[in-house]
Design a protein around this motif. Sequence first.
Motif, PDB file in Angstrom:
ATOM      1  N   GLU A   1       0.899  -1.250  -0.043  1.00 25.42           N
ATOM      2  CA  GLU A   1       0.122   0.062  -0.094  1.00 25.42           C
ATOM      3  C   GLU A   1       0.910   1.242   0.100  1.00 25.42           C
ATOM      4  O   GLU A   1       1.501   1.703   0.976  1.00 25.42           O
ATOM      5  CB  GLU A   1      -0.729   0.048   1.280  1.00 25.42           C
ATOM      6  CG  GLU A   1      -2.022   1.132   1.277  1.00 25.42           C
ATOM      7  CD  GLU A   1      -2.795   1.315   2.386  1.00 25.42           C
ATOM      8  OE1 GLU A   1      -2.144   1.390   3.564  1.00 25.42           O
ATOM      9  OE2 GLU A   1      -4.068   0.813   2.327  1.00 25.42           O
ATOM     10  N   PRO A   2       1.305   1.600  -1.210  1.00 31.53           N
ATOM     11  CA  PRO A   2       2.369   2.906  -1.303  1.00 31.53           C
ATOM     12  C   PRO A   2       2.244   4.026  -0.548  1.00 31.53           C
ATOM     13  O   PRO A   2       2.880   4.780   0.154  1.00 31.53           O
ATOM     14  CB  PRO A   2       2.207   3.319  -2.824  1.00 31.53           C
ATOM     15  CG  PRO A   2       1.740   1.881  -3.403  1.00 31.53           C
ATOM     16  CD  PRO A   2       0.707   1.457  -2.590  1.00 31.53           C
ATOM     17  N   THR A   3       0.894   4.601  -0.497  1.00 35.31           N
ATOM     18  CA  THR A   3       0.592   5.754   0.217  1.00 35.31           C
ATOM     19  C   THR A   3       0.543   5.604   1.781  1.00 35.31           C
ATOM     20  O   THR A   3       0.981   6.476   2.377  1.00 35.31           O
ATOM     21  CB  THR A   3      -0.856   6.424  -0.063  1.00 35.31           C
ATOM     22  OG1 THR A   3      -1.843   5.441   0.191  1.00 35.31           O
ATOM     23  CG2 THR A   3      -0.709   6.796  -1.427  1.00 35.31           C
TER      24      THR A   3
ATOM     25  N   GLY B  85       6.436  -0.101   6.579  1.00 31.87           N
ATOM     26  CA  GLY B  85       7.533  -0.062   6.101  1.00 31.87           C
ATOM     27  C   GLY B  85       7.320   0.246   4.368  1.00 31.87           C
ATOM     28  O   GLY B  85       6.366   0.023   4.236  1.00 31.87           O
ATOM     29  N   ARG B  86       8.387   0.530   3.946  1.00 31.46           N
ATOM     30  CA  ARG B  86       8.325   0.686   2.561  1.00 31.46           C
ATOM     31  C   ARG B  86       9.078  -0.599   1.589  1.00 31.46           C
ATOM     32  O   ARG B  86      10.219  -0.508   1.833  1.00 31.46           O
ATOM     33  CB  ARG B  86       8.999   2.131   2.189  1.00 31.46           C
ATOM     34  CG  ARG B  86       8.812   2.544   0.755  1.00 31.46           C
ATOM     35  CD  ARG B  86       9.137   3.996   0.252  1.00 31.46           C
ATOM     36  NE  ARG B  86       9.139   4.298  -0.909  1.00 31.46           N
ATOM     37  CZ  ARG B  86       8.076   4.677  -1.629  1.00 31.46           C
ATOM     38  NH1 ARG B  86       6.914   4.585  -0.983  1.00 31.46           N
ATOM     39  NH2 ARG B  86       8.157   5.121  -3.015  1.00 31.46           N
TER      40      ARG B  86
ATOM     41  N   GLY C 252      -5.634   5.256  -2.845  1.00 32.85           N
ATOM     42  CA  GLY C 252      -6.064   3.963  -1.987  1.00 32.85           C
ATOM     43  C   GLY C 252      -5.529   2.511  -2.677  1.00 32.85           C
ATOM     44  O   GLY C 252      -5.956   1.547  -1.790  1.00 32.85           O
ATOM     45  N   ARG C 253      -4.845   3.046  -3.558  1.00 32.90           N
ATOM     46  CA  ARG C 253      -4.300   1.776  -4.311  1.00 32.90           C
ATOM     47  C   ARG C 253      -3.549   0.518  -3.518  1.00 32.90           C
ATOM     48  O   ARG C 253      -2.794   0.938  -2.794  1.00 32.90           O
ATOM     49  CB  ARG C 253      -3.610   1.870  -5.680  1.00 32.90           C
ATOM     50  CG  ARG C 253      -2.254   2.357  -5.634  1.00 32.90           C
ATOM     51  CD  ARG C 253      -1.803   3.042  -6.752  1.00 32.90           C
ATOM     52  NE  ARG C 253      -0.614   4.054  -6.604  1.00 32.90           N
ATOM     53  CZ  ARG C 253      -0.625   5.121  -6.178  1.00 32.90           C
ATOM     54  NH1 ARG C 253      -1.794   5.621  -6.199  1.00 32.90           N
ATOM     55  NH2 ARG C 253       0.549   5.933  -5.937  1.00 32.90           N
ATOM     56  N   VAL C 254      -3.574  -0.626  -3.949  1.00 35.45           N
ATOM     57  CA  VAL C 254      -2.638  -1.680  -3.471  1.00 35.45           C
ATOM     58  C   VAL C 254      -2.023  -2.253  -4.461  1.00 35.45           C
ATOM     59  O   VAL C 254      -2.795  -2.735  -5.691  1.00 35.45           O
ATOM     60  CB  VAL C 254      -3.756  -2.637  -2.596  1.00 35.45           C
ATOM     61  CG1 VAL C 254      -2.897  -4.041  -2.083  1.00 35.45           C
ATOM     62  CG2 VAL C 254      -4.316  -2.043  -1.357  1.00 35.45           C
TER      63      VAL C 254
END
Length: 111
Positions: A23-25, A51-52, A76-78
């Motif tokens: 989940e980037p954001t 984490g990223r 909201g993308r995954v």
Amino acid sequence: MGRTYCSWCGIEVRGDDGFRAIEPTGDRWAAFCRLEHIVPWAIQGAHWEAGRLLEPDDPDDALGHCAHCAAGLDDGRVLLVRHRGEHRIADGFCGAEHLLQWAKVGGRWRV
């Protein structure tokens, strides 16, 4: 990042195998040893790790549309990335709910 474990069953997931949901954001991620493990994980509340996983220069919006419903992706993308040896196969989703629905029917292998 060190060792990675399946977010559902807890076994180690090698770097060249398994699935990574991102989940980037929210800078959150989860790992899975099998596609089927996404289903109970999401049903029970989608517990993410902080984490990223993406590098700062990695695009996180290049997929453009949801693999489940074909809608355009927003903040909201995954992302789901299948690790298979040196190969990476990515799909994008509107959110965790569409990832769940897609995984329930077998993902890319649905009939």
